[in-house]
Design a protein around this motif. Structure first.
Motif, PDB file in Angstrom:
ATOM      1  N   ILE A 199       1.105  -1.299   0.391  1.00  0.00           N
ATOM      2  CA  ILE A 199       0.699  -0.334   0.140  1.00  0.00           C
ATOM      3  C   ILE A 199       0.888   0.994  -0.372  1.00  0.00           C
ATOM      4  CG2 ILE A 199      -1.464   1.103   1.381  1.00  0.00           C
ATOM      5  CD1 ILE A 199      -2.991  -1.093   0.356  1.00  0.00           C
ATOM      6  N   ASP A 200       0.996   2.732  -1.126  1.00  0.00           N
ATOM      7  CA  ASP A 200       1.739   3.198  -1.064  1.00  0.00           C
ATOM      8  C   ASP A 200      -0.122   4.017  -1.509  1.00  0.00           C
ATOM      9  OD1 ASP A 200       1.750   2.785  -3.748  1.00  0.00           O
ATOM     10  OD2 ASP A 200       4.046   2.849  -3.162  1.00  0.00           O
ATOM     11  N   LYS A 201       0.635   5.246  -1.636  1.00  0.00           N
ATOM     12  CA  LYS A 201      -0.896   6.474  -2.422  1.00  0.00           C
ATOM     13  C   LYS A 201      -0.962   6.043  -3.679  1.00  0.00           C
ATOM     14  CE  LYS A 201      -2.370  10.336  -0.555  1.00  0.00           C
ATOM     15  NZ  LYS A 201      -2.479  11.349  -0.032  1.00  0.00           N
ATOM     16  N   LEU A 202       0.348   5.745  -4.575  1.00  0.00           N
ATOM     17  CA  LEU A 202       0.460   5.435  -6.304  1.00  0.00           C
ATOM     18  C   LEU A 202      -0.621   4.438  -6.010  1.00  0.00           C
ATOM     19  CD1 LEU A 202       0.370   5.851  -9.188  1.00  0.00           C
ATOM     20  CD2 LEU A 202       2.862   4.991  -8.833  1.00  0.00           C
ATOM     21  N   ALA A 203      -0.660   2.775  -5.604  1.00  0.00           N
ATOM     22  CA  ALA A 203      -1.086   1.651  -5.598  1.00  0.00           C
ATOM     23  C   ALA A 203      -2.759   2.084  -5.192  1.00  0.00           C
ATOM     24  CB  ALA A 203      -0.710   0.751  -4.748  1.00  0.00           C
ATOM     25  N   LEU A 204      -3.021   2.958  -4.179  1.00  0.00           N
ATOM     26  CA  LEU A 204      -4.420   2.953  -3.566  1.00  0.00           C
ATOM     27  C   LEU A 204      -5.357   4.013  -4.368  1.00  0.00           C
ATOM     28  CD1 LEU A 204      -5.209   2.636  -1.022  1.00  0.00           C
ATOM     29  CD2 LEU A 204      -4.616   4.568  -0.048  1.00  0.00           C
ATOM     30  N   VAL A 205      -4.638   5.167  -5.166  1.00  0.00           N
ATOM     31  CA  VAL A 205      -5.524   5.347  -5.864  1.00  0.00           C
ATOM     32  C   VAL A 205      -6.048   4.654  -7.063  1.00  0.00           C
ATOM     33  CG1 VAL A 205      -3.561   6.498  -7.293  1.00  0.00           C
ATOM     34  CG2 VAL A 205      -5.965   7.978  -7.326  1.00  0.00           C
ATOM     35  N   PHE A 206      -4.529   3.855  -7.579  1.00  0.00           N
ATOM     36  CA  PHE A 206      -5.464   2.830  -8.838  1.00  0.00           C
ATOM     37  C   PHE A 206      -6.811   2.203  -8.013  1.00  0.00           C
ATOM     38  CE2 PHE A 206      -2.275   4.708 -10.869  1.00  0.00           C
ATOM     39  CZ  PHE A 206      -2.256   4.377 -12.468  1.00  0.00           C
ATOM     40  N   SER A 207      -5.698   1.308  -7.468  1.00  0.00           N
ATOM     41  CA  SER A 207      -6.967   0.073  -6.962  1.00  0.00           C
ATOM     42  C   SER A 207      -8.259   1.163  -5.984  1.00  0.00           C
ATOM     43  CB  SER A 207      -6.229  -0.458  -5.621  1.00  0.00           C
ATOM     44  OG  SER A 207      -5.551  -0.115  -4.625  1.00  0.00           O
ATOM     45  N   ILE A 208      -8.574   2.253  -5.797  1.00  0.00           N
ATOM     46  CA  ILE A 208      -9.573   2.668  -5.789  1.00  0.00           C
ATOM     47  C   ILE A 208     -10.862   2.677  -6.782  1.00  0.00           C
ATOM     48  CG2 ILE A 208     -10.623   5.059  -4.428  1.00  0.00           C
ATOM     49  CD1 ILE A 208      -8.240   4.879  -2.670  1.00  0.00           C
ATOM     50  N   ILE A 209     -10.026   3.430  -7.813  1.00  0.00           N
ATOM     51  CA  ILE A 209     -10.927   3.114  -8.831  1.00  0.00           C
ATOM     52  C   ILE A 209     -11.200   2.322  -9.353  1.00  0.00           C
ATOM     53  CG2 ILE A 209      -8.913   4.124 -10.459  1.00  0.00           C
ATOM     54  CD1 ILE A 209     -12.673   5.271 -10.628  1.00  0.00           C
ATOM     55  N   PHE A 210     -10.744   0.851  -9.389  1.00  0.00           N
ATOM     56  CA  PHE A 210     -10.709  -0.237 -10.099  1.00  0.00           C
ATOM     57  C   PHE A 210     -11.578  -0.830  -9.205  1.00  0.00           C
ATOM     58  CE2 PHE A 210      -6.218  -1.659 -12.124  1.00  0.00           C
ATOM     59  CZ  PHE A 210      -6.801  -0.507 -12.655  1.00  0.00           C
ATOM     60  N   SER A 211     -11.889  -0.438  -7.812  1.00  0.00           N
ATOM     61  CA  SER A 211     -13.164  -1.345  -7.142  1.00  0.00           C
ATOM     62  C   SER A 211     -14.319  -0.437  -7.705  1.00  0.00           C
ATOM     63  CB  SER A 211     -12.591  -1.227  -5.061  1.00  0.00           C
ATOM     64  OG  SER A 211     -11.047  -0.936  -4.943  1.00  0.00           O
ATOM     65  N   ILE A 212     -14.688   0.823  -7.614  1.00  0.00           N
ATOM     66  CA  ILE A 212     -15.459   1.392  -7.697  1.00  0.00           C
ATOM     67  C   ILE A 212     -15.495   1.038  -9.507  1.00  0.00           C
ATOM     68  CG2 ILE A 212     -16.248   4.028  -8.945  1.00  0.00           C
ATOM     69  CD1 ILE A 212     -14.003   5.111  -6.673  1.00  0.00           C
TER      70      ILE A 212
END
Lengths: 562, 496, 140
Positions: free
Chosen positions: A63-76
């Motif tokens: 988990i870091d911010k780069l991974a987080l932003v992509f995984s959040i949008i993937f979940s959405i």
């Protein structure tokens, strides 16, 4: 907690999905992204779920911010496509969706190259079912082409990572840079999935061939996972800037004259990826923020556009511009959503594209890449032409096709309205998205100069459209196929191959025949007295097998004695 | 102490079960006897495996006769693994066999079928356990003869010719091996493997050793179906009863590969085999050509069994290529693939067997929409097919990964690249079938409503046991890798 | 599936009238009138003119040389769009082929399979069919 990592949740759900009834499966497709997002947010920054596999310590959640932003949008995106695909009762598609979405999220969370590779392959294998699920011969052939290219990308990644591991002794997925053969191979592997120029054909080939819902799902994950991988491994690699600039430009021309609207969107997707790749290439904090933000917005508005065209396809049975027109009368909600998507991708102020694209444009200008910057400005006008105008105009307005399809089903409308809302919300309140970005950058998209410049660009481009339509210079929508560079492997090579194959084949058969006949005469001469009647003559295979043994023995002896 | 007699038990139990079957004759009882015997063998093999893992090499003098005179059983990590693998696959397939055999083989012949199976198992285990070169040949003959019989049980008349061809080729291979062993005996005066290994370097006539080596190479290549000496395999796999195919695919060629390893590495030693002997000039090109060409051939097969047979030859190519690396990591990769491929190929043939049982044929073109009819079978086929391709998290990936990294370690880039290429071919031949099973029929507008008609549980359960194991081995690749690494170390370390 | 068209033929006539459209759709009916479209175009032209003039009033913040040239974006927008469209038309002359060109290995020439669609005419209610039975999902 290890067992509840987001990608694992999707995999469990995929297994569970095979056991449930159709209604419950549709619910599962909505619940899992929510659970996945919750699980995702429960992790703190750092490496988690480190498991020993294959003799390596594999990091499944980093988990870091780069991974987080992509995984959040993937979940959405997974959630939204779940709503959109509510009517789908096809178990295979549902399982494939879960595995595919989970693998894409897993790829983004992967902390090392091997884990990345695991998910990289999983996305390829799972997603092809969304194409095959169309269940026609053509979709089978297309899916096979898609699968081979996708797996080729994985194969290059694997070869590259092994070389890289040999060189450095590390499998960590950090900044790689183009320093060795290994990293070059990985780069090309990423490049295939990211649809670099000349490696892009799979995208335009396959997305129009998938099912109505399949295309919406496909459009969100594969390419953006590749963008993430590039941002992680190759940020600041200068060649990417030029690759990206070419990517933004060349698809525009193809999109402009393409008739199948889903293929237009696929070209336009390619063009949008170009912006992100430029951002990765520049590699400054501002640029990487731009890439992440643009990927985020892009997934939303591209899904929205694919959803609206998909809804039209669902109701009318075609997504070809030449067959459509005048649908606004009976599909107004779809039309409005499509317009919002079009405005977002064209980056009108107050829509999401505006607040993300300007980050990349500013980054390129600030770092002195003026020519690239100019290419991006030109490409922005091009985006308006094919995605902003062509898609909604020829579907819902233009000449009336006489089709009066019913409005999209309620679940599709809900999915589109939510997505459209998000596009506008992000456009109006960019701070919400900016807070998620990898780096802390103070950036204000809504300055007078920005808004004015963008409005000038877009309005005058619109004016140009009016002008061209009036003069009859705008290319009409006609049915047909436009060639792209994949012509080489779809037409040229198969055209040449048969002649090569026949040439080789005939030589092989003649060689076999001669071996066979010599073997027969040989055995006849050597054992002329007692031929076991019938049996050996029909099973000539034994003759040639024995001959083979002799040849091999000879070889072994020769090599051993010299 | 029974635990001291384990090496003998492994051989004696199935050997006794065979005549017992002939005496009893009642099919279900014969089957039960075979199964119980086989189960006991699995337990013994397991115990032996654990013992070797803890205490190291076991040397067991058969009948109390010490080595040079008597026959010695020599068990290290390598053959302990083989024993376990062979007996386990045999046991699982035997459970599976009952239903499919009772459908295809005449009831009056069942007792012979199970007796032959037990003899075949005896032979295969004997080959794996013995430490005596001539004894290898004896067991090889036992297993081969009973195998010809098993193949001939096929329903098709072509099974007879297939069996006959195999018999010819098998006998040629066996003769070559016998001649090789004879030359070795002439050169060194020893048959015990440990003695052989010691005496070969000092043998007076190195030329005789060389001839022995050449004959053994060819003989073992035939037996393990290394390209281009694989001709017998496709027909044998296609026409024999499917349970036998599953059994053969998982064990017979694997045991021959083990013998090849034993001779090349333990007896002649890697320096001799791959250094002085230039085996790489013959064996490596054959292996590489094998896995590339035959994967390609597999794509064009319309019969599932034939397709899988060619894929087997290709997979053997991987294994041989891994052996040719002659390094710790190369051997590890090869041995891991012996285990992994044994498991998944057996599972694949089992799923094909289920299809055969219910559909009655295995022509891939007319397996439209099988998913609706036999979801469990098709799922099994997909899962093990993914393993064959080498998709991550499957056993195939563990093999492929270790093979490629071993090849890279040696600097053989081309081999690594070709392995990847042939795994692309594997995607095509498996993907083609999967697409047909999942989607094809639904293309027509009104599909005929097909009810679910799944293979019997007796067939499904063993299949899923193997698939479960393959998933386990795939997810935690280190389980098999560490065993294989120990086995490889045992081989490279030579005899103690 | 021909039953759709046969079932709906009467529904089609009934719903092809303006008053049956939803309120949202009615708001867009101007798009059919040439007169209103002209008005919109006029509006756009005025907007463009204003935006162009604003460039002389408001000083834009610039990074790139030339960007500050009055009307830079307006000119680029108009020319880029025109050039893209015109050159794309030329490109079409080279690369356009018959729809059957790649068939049967590409989807261009085939119809989307009806099993994956739900064709409905405006005003027609979705039939409460058991979709599991009509759609052969390879499931169940």
């Amino acid at each position: 907690m290890n067992l509840l990592a987001p990608p694992f949740l999707y995999m469990y759900a995929a297994v569970l999905c095979t056991l449930l009834s159709s209604k419950h499966r549709a619910i599962l497709l909505l619940v899992v992204p929510v659970l996945g997002l919750l699980s995702l947010l429960s992790y703190s920054t750092g490496n988690h779920v480190v498991l020993a596999m294959l003799g390596f310590e594999l990091t499944f959640v980093r988990i870091d911010k780069l991974a987080l932003v992509f995984s959040i949008i993937f979940s959405i995106a997974a959630f939204l496509s779940g709503i959109y695909a509510w009517h789908v009762r096809d178990k295979i598609q549902q399982v494939a969706t879960l595995v595919y979405a989970g693998a894409a999220i897993g790829g983004v969370l992967a902390g090392d190259l091997i884990t990345l590779f695991l998910y990289w392959e999983a996305t390829a294998v799972a997603s092809v079912f969304l194409i095959w699920a169309r269940r026609t011969d053509a979709s089978y052939a297309t899916g096979m082409r898609y699968l081979i290219i996708q797996v080729l990308s994985g194969v290059l990644l694997l070869a590259g990572l092994l070389l890289h591991y040999n060189d450095t002794g590390s499998i960590a997925f950090e900044h790689l840079g183009l320093v060795s053969l290994g990293t070059w191979l990985i780069f090309i592997g990423f490049g295939i999935k990211c649809a670099f120029p000349l490696l892009h054909n799979w995208l335009q080939d396959s997305y129009p061939a998938a099912t109505v819902t399949g295309t919406v799902i496909l459009s969100a994950f594969t390419t953006k996972m590749a963008v993430y991988a590039l941002a992680r491994g190759y940020a600041g690699t200068e060649i990417l800037i030029y690759i990206g600039a070419v990517m933004t430009l060349f698809p525009i021309f193809f999109a402009e004259i393409e008739n199948d609207l889903r293929r237009v969107l696929a070209y336009s997707l390619n063009n949008q990826l170009g912006f992100m790749v430029v951002g990765v290439g520049i590699g400054t904090e501002l640029a990487l923020n731009g890439t992440a933000a643009h990927a985020f917005c892009h997934i939303l508005y591209k899904s929205l556009l694919f959803m609206s065209v998909g809804a039209v396809l669902y109701r009318t049975g075609t997504s070809k511009a030449s067959e459509l027109g005048g649908l606004y009368k009976t599909m107004p909600v779809t039309m409005v959503c499509c317009l919002i998507g079009a405005a977002s991708i064209s980056a009108f102020p107050l829509f999401s594209g505006f607040i993300s694209k300007s980050l990349i444009l500013d980054a390129s200008a600030k770092n002195g890449y003026y020519i690239v910057w100019f290419a991006l400005v030109v490409a922005s006008a091009g985006v308006l032409s094919h995605s902003g105008i062509k898609i909604p105009y020829f579907t819902f307005f233009a000449h009336d096709s006489g089709k009066r399809p019913a409005e999209a089903p309620i679940h599709m409308r809900i999915a589109m309205i939510i997505t459209a809302f998000l596009c506008v919300f992000i456009g109006v309140f960019p701070g919400v998205l900016y807070a998620l970005l990898p780096y802390q950058v103070e950036y204000k998209p809504y300055t007078t100069s920005h808004v004015l410049a963008q409005m000038q660009l877009l309005c005058f481009a619109l004016l140009a459209f009016v002008f061209l339509m009036r003069k009859g210079l705008h290319p009409p929508e006609v049915r047909g196929v436009n060639l792209d560079s994949d012509w080489i492997y779809r037409k040229l090579a198969p055209g040449l191959l048969p002649s090569i194959v026949t040439a080789v084949g005939s030589s092989v058969t003649s060689a076999q025949d001669s071996i066979k006949s010599t073997a027969v005469t040989l055995t006849r001469r050597l054992s002329g007295f007692a031929r076991p009647g019938g049996v050996l003559s029909i099973s000539w295979g034994v003759n040639s097998m024995v001959l083979m043994v002799t040849v091999m023995m000879l070889l072994v002896l020769v090599f051993n004695f010299i | 102490m029974i635990s001291d007699q384990l090496p003998a038990l492994v051989i004696v139990i199935p050997m006794l079960a065979a005549p017992l079957c002939v005496l009893v004759r009642k099919p279900i009882v014969c089957w039960a006897i075979a199964l119980v015997a086989n189960f006991l063998v699995v337990l013994s093999a397991w115990a032996l495996f654990e013992k070797v893992r803890e205490d190291g090499v076991i040397r067991y003098a058969l009948g109390g006769w010490a080595a040079p005179t008597g026959i010695e059983y020599y068990v290290d990590m390598m053959n302990a693994t083989m024993l376990l693998l062979v007996s386990f696959i045999s046991c699982v397939t035997l459970v599976y066999a009952y239903k499919s055999v009772s459908k295809t083989v005449l009831t009056s012949k069942h007792y012979l079928f199970y007796a032959a199976w037990m003899l075949c198992l005896t032979g295969l285990l004997g080959i794996s356990i013995t430490g005596d070169a001539f004894n290898v040949f004896v067991f090889l003959e036992i297993s081969s003869l009973s195998m010809y019989m098993l193949i001939a049980f096929g329903t098709d008349r072509r099974a007879l010719t297939a069996s006959f061809r195999y018999l010819i080729m098998g006998s040629i291979g066996a003769s070559f091996i016998l001649i090789g062993i004879g030359f070795l005996y002439a050169a060194t005066g020893a048959l015990n493997m440990v003695d052989l290994a010691q005496r070969i370097p000092d043998a007076e006539s190195q030329r005789a050793v060389l001839v022995a080596f050449s004959f053994l190479t060819i003989g073992l290549m035939i037996k393990s179906a290394v390209f281009p000496l694989h001709g017998w395999l496709a027909n044998a796999y296609q026409h024999s009863p499917i349970a036998v195919t599953a059994f053969l695919a998982g064990t017979a060629t694997k045991v021959s590969l083990y013998v090849l390893l034993r001779f090349f590495f333990s007896i002649f030693g890697p320096d001799y085999s791959f250094g002085a002997m230039l085996l790489n000039v013959v064996l490596l090109p054959a292996a590489v050509a094998g896995f590339v060409l035959l994967s390609l051939v597999a794509i064009f097969q319309s019969d599932l069994r034939r397709m899988l047979a060619y894929s087997s030859v290709a997979q053997i190519g991987y294994i041989i290529a891994a052996f040719c690396l002659a390094s710790q990591s190369g051997l590890t990769a090869g041995i891991v693939h012996i285990i992994n491929h044994g498991i998944i190929k057996t599972a694949l043939f089992m799923s094909v067997g289920c299809i055969l049982y219910k559909v009655g044929h295995t022509h891939s073109h007319s397996l439209d929409n099988l998913m609706q009819k036999m979801p469990l079978t098709v799922t099994a086929f997909i899962l093990s097919g993914l393993g064959l391709i080498g998709v991550p998290l499957t056993v195939g990936f563990v093999s492929k990964f270790s093979l490629i990294s071993a090849a890279m370690e040696r600097g053989w880039w081309m081999v690594g690249a070709l392995v990847l290429l042939s795994s692309l071919f594997a995607i095509v031949y498996i993907g083609r079938v999967v697409e047909i099973m999942l989607f094809r029929k639904s293309r027509t507008e009104t599909p005929a409503p097909v009810g679910r008609s799944e293979a019997p549980l007796m067939m499904l359960v063993p299949m899923y046991v193997l698939i479960g194991i393959s998933i386990w081995f795939g997810v935690s690749g280190s389980t098999t890798l560490s065993v294989a690494a120990d086995a490889a170390a045992a081989l490279l370390g030579g005899y103690q | 599936m021909t039953e759709h068209t046969s079932n709906n033929s009467d529904a089609k006539h009934a719903t092809n009238k303006e008053q049956d459209y939803t309120p949202l759709a009615k708001r867009f009916l101007w798009a059919d009138s040439k007169h209103s479209v002209e008005k919109v175009i006029l509006g756009l032209s005025i907007l463009c003119g204003l935006l162009f003039l604003l460039d002389f009033i408001i000083h834009r913040h610039t990074y790139v040389p030339g960007e500050g040239f009055p009307g830079f974006y307006a000119i680029v927008g108009f020319l880029a769009f025109t050039l893209i469209v015109l050159s794309a038309s030329q490109l079409r002359k080279i690369i356009l082929r018959n729809e059957q060109y790649y068939s049967p290995h590409a989807v261009d020439a085939e119809h989307y399979p009806e099993a994956g669609l739900e064709r409905l005419e405006h005003g027609e209610k979705a039939k409460a069919v058991d979709r599991d039975a009509t759609k052969t999902g390879g499931s169940e």
